[in-house]
Motif scaffolding. Structure first.
Motif, PDB file in Angstrom:
ATOM      1  N   ASN A 142       0.847  -1.196   0.000  1.00 44.30           N
ATOM      2  CA  ASN A 142       0.000   0.000   0.000  1.00 44.30           C
ATOM      3  C   ASN A 142       0.881   1.243   0.000  1.00 44.30           C
ATOM      4  N   ASP A 143       0.888   1.960  -1.124  1.00 44.31           N
ATOM      5  CA  ASP A 143       1.729   3.168  -1.220  1.00 44.31           C
ATOM      6  C   ASP A 143       0.933   4.448  -1.024  1.00 44.31           C
ATOM      7  N   ALA A 144      -0.293   4.325  -0.487  1.00 46.29           N
ATOM      8  CA  ALA A 144      -1.103   5.517  -0.213  1.00 46.29           C
ATOM      9  C   ALA A 144      -0.622   6.188   1.066  1.00 46.29           C
ATOM     10  N   PRO A 145      -0.722   7.512   1.158  1.00 52.06           N
ATOM     11  CA  PRO A 145      -0.394   8.201   2.417  1.00 52.06           C
ATOM     12  C   PRO A 145      -1.293   7.683   3.537  1.00 52.06           C
ATOM     13  N   MET A 146      -0.717   7.517   4.736  1.00 51.35           N
ATOM     14  CA  MET A 146      -1.461   6.956   5.862  1.00 51.35           C
ATOM     15  C   MET A 146      -1.591   7.980   6.982  1.00 51.35           C
ATOM     16  N   ASN A 147      -2.736   7.968   7.655  1.00 51.82           N
ATOM     17  CA  ASN A 147      -2.874   8.743   8.881  1.00 51.82           C
ATOM     18  C   ASN A 147      -2.005   8.135   9.975  1.00 51.82           C
ATOM     19  N   ASP A 148      -1.556   8.976  10.905  1.00 51.50           N
ATOM     20  CA  ASP A 148      -0.974   8.449  12.130  1.00 51.50           C
ATOM     21  C   ASP A 148      -2.059   7.704  12.900  1.00 51.50           C
ATOM     22  N   ARG A 149      -1.650   6.777  13.753  1.00 48.53           N
ATOM     23  CA  ARG A 149      -2.622   6.045  14.568  1.00 48.53           C
ATOM     24  C   ARG A 149      -3.076   6.950  15.725  1.00 48.53           C
ATOM     25  N   VAL A 150      -4.036   7.798  15.404  1.00 49.38           N
ATOM     26  CA  VAL A 150      -4.563   8.768  16.368  1.00 49.38           C
ATOM     27  C   VAL A 150      -5.758   8.191  17.120  1.00 49.38           C
ATOM     28  N   TYR A 151      -6.509   7.319  16.440  1.00 45.64           N
ATOM     29  CA  TYR A 151      -7.729   6.758  17.018  1.00 45.64           C
ATOM     30  C   TYR A 151      -7.680   5.238  17.005  1.00 45.64           C
ATOM     31  N   GLU A 152      -8.516   4.641  17.849  1.00 48.84           N
ATOM     32  CA  GLU A 152      -8.811   3.222  17.779  1.00 48.84           C
ATOM     33  C   GLU A 152     -10.331   3.073  17.869  1.00 48.84           C
ATOM     34  N   SER A 153     -10.838   1.919  17.443  1.00 43.71           N
ATOM     35  CA  SER A 153     -12.288   1.733  17.444  1.00 43.71           C
ATOM     36  C   SER A 153     -12.636   0.249  17.395  1.00 43.71           C
ATOM     37  N   GLU A 154     -13.923  -0.037  17.552  1.00 43.04           N
ATOM     38  CA  GLU A 154     -14.477  -1.369  17.300  1.00 43.04           C
ATOM     39  C   GLU A 154     -15.524  -1.226  16.201  1.00 43.04           C
ATOM     40  N   LEU A 155     -15.079  -0.724  15.048  1.00 43.29           N
ATOM     41  CA  LEU A 155     -15.953  -0.423  13.922  1.00 43.29           C
ATOM     42  C   LEU A 155     -15.460  -1.191  12.695  1.00 43.29           C
ATOM     43  N   PRO A 156     -15.955  -2.418  12.470  1.00 43.09           N
ATOM     44  CA  PRO A 156     -15.490  -3.217  11.327  1.00 43.09           C
ATOM     45  C   PRO A 156     -15.802  -2.548   9.996  1.00 43.09           C
ATOM     46  N   THR A 157     -14.886  -2.705   9.054  1.00 40.95           N
ATOM     47  CA  THR A 157     -15.047  -2.088   7.735  1.00 40.95           C
ATOM     48  C   THR A 157     -15.023  -3.127   6.620  1.00 40.95           C
ATOM     49  N   PHE A 158     -15.632  -2.751   5.498  1.00 39.49           N
ATOM     50  CA  PHE A 158     -15.472  -3.489   4.250  1.00 39.49           C
ATOM     51  C   PHE A 158     -15.592  -2.477   3.117  1.00 39.49           C
ATOM     52  N   THR A 159     -15.157  -2.869   1.933  1.00 41.13           N
ATOM     53  CA  THR A 159     -15.235  -1.973   0.779  1.00 41.13           C
ATOM     54  C   THR A 159     -16.371  -2.418  -0.138  1.00 41.13           C
ATOM     55  N   SER A 160     -16.877  -1.472  -0.936  1.00 42.62           N
ATOM     56  CA  SER A 160     -17.977  -1.791  -1.844  1.00 42.62           C
ATOM     57  C   SER A 160     -17.955  -0.848  -3.036  1.00 42.62           C
TER      58      SER A 160
END
Length: 284
Positions: free
Chosen positions: A71-89
């Motif tokens: 993954n060569d996309a710019p990344m955010n710093d790990r500022v947050y954490e969560s219990e929010l599962p993700t998927f793409t569509s």
């Protein structure tokens, strides 16, 4: 960070570490996502909504995108954490307008082109490697390219930032202003393989296959440009906001149990709202 709202303090969920550990045992973290669809007029349905289900792939917790050397996309710093599962569509898939039509705002197809949603969902993983089933119930929100930008935010954008923001815990104080929703969205796009990114340039899903697609909408394309106009316009990240989680452990028939975790909110000593997860041990 642009106008994220935090008005519910929620401690780390007691189920999160086991959930992530178990999904890590799967060759591919596929799950069944169930939504509901308004019954079409004249369908003679006895109920106003009809169930819909399909397989999706878990892409990590929102704001905690896993490291990926490809993954060569710019990344955010790990500022947050969560219990929010993700998927793409793909915005052209039926699940996206379903999440808008069944959310509190009852959004139409035009509104489903942007961020918003909030319809009810249930996601189920069966991890045969450990003999455990996970079931996550809640609502799901769609993140599109309008999540940040110039001008007034849409009601859908405000809803997403409010609903998800209340479940994003700060783990790096002082980094909130530099954290970007758009950067996180692009990082999810970059986390997908070129072939997967190319699927967002496929012919429109569900249209007749005897109609020849144009040159820009063909199967089997590979996309390396993180800002490919067509692929990005169709790409969406969907975030599940759990209200109830069940873990059914069938690994030992003599000790099988089901744990039901439910999120409640109550007023804290200072008057602010505090979230609390309860854990019920049940027969399976």
């Amino acid at each position: 960070m642009s106008s994220t709202t935090h008005h519910l303090t929620t401690p780390p969920a007691p189920w999160k570490s086991s959930f992530i550990e178990h999904l890590g045992k799967m060759p591919s973290p596929e799950f069944v996502l169930s939504t509901v669809k308004p019954a079409p007029p004249g369908s003679n349905s006895s109920v106003p909504y009809l169930p819909r289900a399909r397989y999706c792939i878990y892409r990590g917790m929102w704001s905690e995108l896993p490291e990926n050397k490809h993954n060569d996309a710019p990344m955010n710093d790990r500022v947050y954490e969560s219990e929010l599962p993700t998927f793409t569509s793909d915005v052209r898939m039926e699940k996206i307008p379903e999440l808008f039509a069944t959310g509190a705002g009852h959004g139409d197809v035009e509104q489903s082109q942007g961020s918003g949603g909030g319809g009810p969902v249930e996601a189920v993983w069966w991890i045969k490697e450990v003999g455990v089933q996970w079931r996550v119930r809640g609502t799901a929100y769609v993140i599109a390219e309008d999540i940040e930008g110039k001008g007034e935010e849409s009601s859908g954008v405000r809803t997403v930032k409010s609903q998800l923001g209340e479940r994003m815990r700060v783990v790096k104080t002082g980094g909130e202003e530099s954290w970007s929703w758009t950067k996180e969205l692009t990082a999810h796009f970059g986390n997908c393989s070129p072939g997967m990114r190319g699927s967002w340039k496929n012919p429109p899903p569900g249209t007749p296959a005897d109609k020849e697609p144009d040159e820009e909408h063909k199967l089997g394309q590979k996309v390396t440009d993180l800002n490919d106009k067509i692929a990005r316009s169709n790409f969406r990240v969907v975030v599940i906001k759990p209200s109830e989680v069940e873990m059914t452990d069938l690994s030992d028939p003599e000790k099988a149990r089901r744990h039901r975790y439910t999120l409640f909110s109550e007023k804290g000593d200072d008057g602010s709202m505090v979230g609390k997860w309860t854990d019920e041990e049940l027969w399976p």
